[in-house]
Write a protein that holds these residues in place. Structure first.
Motif, mmCIF file in Angstrom:
data_model
loop_
_atom_site.group_PDB
_atom_site.id
_atom_site.type_symbol
_atom_site.label_atom_id
_atom_site.label_comp_id
_atom_site.label_asym_id
_atom_site.label_seq_id
_atom_site.Cartn_x
_atom_site.Cartn_y
_atom_site.Cartn_z
ATOM 1 N N GLY A 139 0.802 -1.222 0.000
ATOM 2 C CA GLY A 139 0.000 0.000 0.000
ATOM 3 C C GLY A 139 0.829 1.264 0.000
ATOM 4 N N GLY A 140 2.105 1.153 0.359
ATOM 5 C CA GLY A 140 2.970 2.317 0.346
ATOM 6 C C GLY A 140 4.259 2.060 1.091
ATOM 7 N N LEU A 141 5.257 2.928 0.834
ATOM 8 C CA LEU A 141 6.565 2.842 1.462
ATOM 9 C C LEU A 141 6.850 4.150 2.186
ATOM 10 C CD1 LEU A 141 8.499 1.414 -1.638
ATOM 11 C CD2 LEU A 141 7.411 0.084 0.196
ATOM 12 N N ILE A 142 7.396 4.050 3.387
ATOM 13 C CA ILE A 142 7.698 5.219 4.213
ATOM 14 C C ILE A 142 9.183 5.169 4.553
ATOM 15 C CG2 ILE A 142 7.244 6.389 6.405
ATOM 16 C CD1 ILE A 142 4.449 4.919 6.325
ATOM 17 N N ALA A 143 9.935 6.180 4.118
ATOM 18 C CA ALA A 143 11.390 6.183 4.281
ATOM 19 C C ALA A 143 11.820 7.473 4.964
ATOM 20 C CB ALA A 143 12.059 6.038 2.910
ATOM 21 N N LEU A 144 12.215 7.378 6.234
ATOM 22 C CA LEU A 144 12.548 8.538 7.040
ATOM 23 C C LEU A 144 14.049 8.603 7.287
ATOM 24 C CD1 LEU A 144 9.713 8.188 9.729
ATOM 25 C CD2 LEU A 144 9.592 9.258 7.460
ATOM 26 N N SER A 145 14.650 9.747 6.989
ATOM 27 C CA SER A 145 16.079 9.986 7.243
ATOM 28 C C SER A 145 16.927 8.857 6.674
ATOM 29 C CB SER A 145 16.334 10.140 8.745
ATOM 30 O OG SER A 145 15.622 11.234 9.263
ATOM 31 N N THR A 146 16.762 8.590 5.387
ATOM 32 C CA THR A 146 17.412 7.431 4.795
ATOM 33 C C THR A 146 17.727 7.659 3.322
ATOM 34 O OG1 THR A 146 17.310 5.014 4.714
ATOM 35 C CG2 THR A 146 15.305 6.199 4.104
ATOM 36 N N TYR A 147 18.180 6.601 2.674
ATOM 37 C CA TYR A 147 18.540 6.646 1.255
ATOM 38 C C TYR A 147 18.356 5.244 0.684
ATOM 39 C CZ TYR A 147 22.842 4.093 2.232
ATOM 40 O OH TYR A 147 23.726 3.117 2.593
ATOM 41 N N MET A 169 8.938 10.197 1.650
ATOM 42 C CA MET A 169 10.323 10.362 2.090
ATOM 43 C C MET A 169 10.458 11.675 2.846
ATOM 44 S SD MET A 169 12.854 9.011 -0.975
ATOM 45 C CE MET A 169 14.288 9.027 0.135
ATOM 46 N N ALA A 170 11.193 11.639 3.965
ATOM 47 C CA ALA A 170 11.407 12.837 4.772
ATOM 48 C C ALA A 170 12.823 12.818 5.322
ATOM 49 C CB ALA A 170 10.398 12.892 5.909
ATOM 50 N N ARG A 191 11.725 8.500 -8.573
ATOM 51 C CA ARG A 191 10.817 9.163 -9.524
ATOM 52 C C ARG A 191 11.153 8.762 -10.956
ATOM 53 N NH1 ARG A 191 11.263 14.211 -6.048
ATOM 54 N NH2 ARG A 191 9.279 14.331 -4.921
ATOM 55 N N SER A 192 12.438 8.640 -11.261
ATOM 56 C CA SER A 192 12.829 8.235 -12.619
ATOM 57 C C SER A 192 12.382 6.822 -12.932
ATOM 58 C CB SER A 192 14.351 8.366 -12.798
ATOM 59 O OG SER A 192 15.047 7.309 -12.140
ATOM 60 N N PHE A 193 12.207 6.001 -11.887
ATOM 61 C CA PHE A 193 11.698 4.637 -12.060
ATOM 62 C C PHE A 193 10.180 4.613 -12.198
ATOM 63 C CE2 PHE A 193 15.434 2.764 -9.402
ATOM 64 C CZ PHE A 193 16.268 2.855 -10.516
ATOM 65 N N GLY A 194 9.522 5.753 -11.946
ATOM 66 C CA GLY A 194 8.074 5.831 -12.073
ATOM 67 C C GLY A 194 7.322 5.896 -10.762
ATOM 68 N N PHE A 195 8.040 5.923 -9.624
ATOM 69 C CA PHE A 195 7.375 6.008 -8.328
ATOM 70 C C PHE A 195 6.815 7.409 -8.093
ATOM 71 C CE2 PHE A 195 10.057 2.337 -7.670
ATOM 72 C CZ PHE A 195 9.374 1.550 -6.757
ATOM 73 N N GLU A 196 5.682 7.466 -7.401
ATOM 74 C CA GLU A 196 5.135 8.736 -6.925
ATOM 75 C C GLU A 196 5.744 8.982 -5.546
ATOM 76 O OE1 GLU A 196 1.030 10.198 -4.883
ATOM 77 O OE2 GLU A 196 0.817 8.973 -6.688
ATOM 78 N N VAL A 197 6.619 9.974 -5.454
ATOM 79 C CA VAL A 197 7.355 10.248 -4.217
ATOM 80 C C VAL A 197 6.902 11.581 -3.636
ATOM 81 C CG1 VAL A 197 9.610 10.590 -3.146
ATOM 82 C CG2 VAL A 197 9.369 8.966 -5.045
#
Length: 227
Positions: A139-147, A169-170, A191-197
């Protein structure tokens, strides 16, 4: 170290009976599953569906960059160079272990598209890497203070349909652990892969702030509304 096929021990919280959604939240280096559990009351809103929060404990392993000291870590950090610092074998193992937790939620009656995979720092790196390889989108990915670890080759292992997963992403503008430039590049690559970020930056270091929790809550509310 736990075998990749072993189910990780977890801390769990349910916000109501018969959870309709699950949030699997991966902690940062040296922490454990208790680290983000206190965030639940600050994040959850009264009108949300019942949620099950799952906070797994990472395996204990030696971390090269910390003089080989053993601690909870999702992968070994072998150096300071971001493109090559993440131990790829450890990343792969953690992706498998995260996948087992996702499968368990599915077995407990929650569709993968109602599962959010979240992480902070090292945990966020695994959330992004695992998300790229998901053959059954979440349903979604959450990426905090990361890469995104191994960004240069990430596209080669990307699964069909993975880009349908929305990403939050934050990052802190003054993060001394993971400089924000690496996070920004990861967001641009996704985003270049097509993800909505959805991207946010805050005047903070390597941490979480109240404004970030509020913005994340808004993003999660959108996911629940559109399910």
């Amino acid at each position: 170290m736990d075998n990749a096929t072993d189910l990780l021990e977890t801390v769990e919280q349910e916000t109501g009976p018969s959870p309709q959604w699950a949030v699997i939240w991966l902690h940062g280096l040296g922490a454990d599953g208790h680290d983000f559990a206190p965030l639940v009351p600050e994040l959850v809103r009264p009108d949300w569906p019942s949620l099950r929060f799952v906070f797994p404990h990472a395996p204990v392993r030696a971390v090269t960059i910390n003089n080989g000291v053993r601690m909870r870590a999702w992968y070994d950090i072998v150096g300071m160079d971001f493109p090559t610092r993440a131990d790829s074998e450890g990343v792969d193992q953690s992706i498998l272990q995260t996948g087992a937790l996702i499968d368990r939620e599915h077995a407990r009656g929650i569709d993968p598209q109602r599962i959010l995979l979240a992480g902070f720092s090292q945990g966020g790196a695994i959330a992004l890497a695992a998300g790229l390889r998901r053959k059954t989108p979440l349903g979604g990915l959450i990426a905090l203070s990361t890469y995104l670890p191994g960004a240069e080759a990430a596209g080669e292992s990307m699964a069909d349909g993975a880009a349908t997963q929305p990403v939050f992403m934050a990052h802190g503008a003054a993060d001394p652990v993971i400089p924000i430039t690496y996070a920004e590049r990861s967001g641009q690559l996704l985003r270049s892969f097509g993800f909505e970020v959805e991207w946010h930056r805050y005047p903070m270091a390597h941490q979480v702030c109240a404004e970030e929790i509020s913005d994340l809550g808004d993003w999660m509310a959108q996911r629940f509304a559109h399910a």
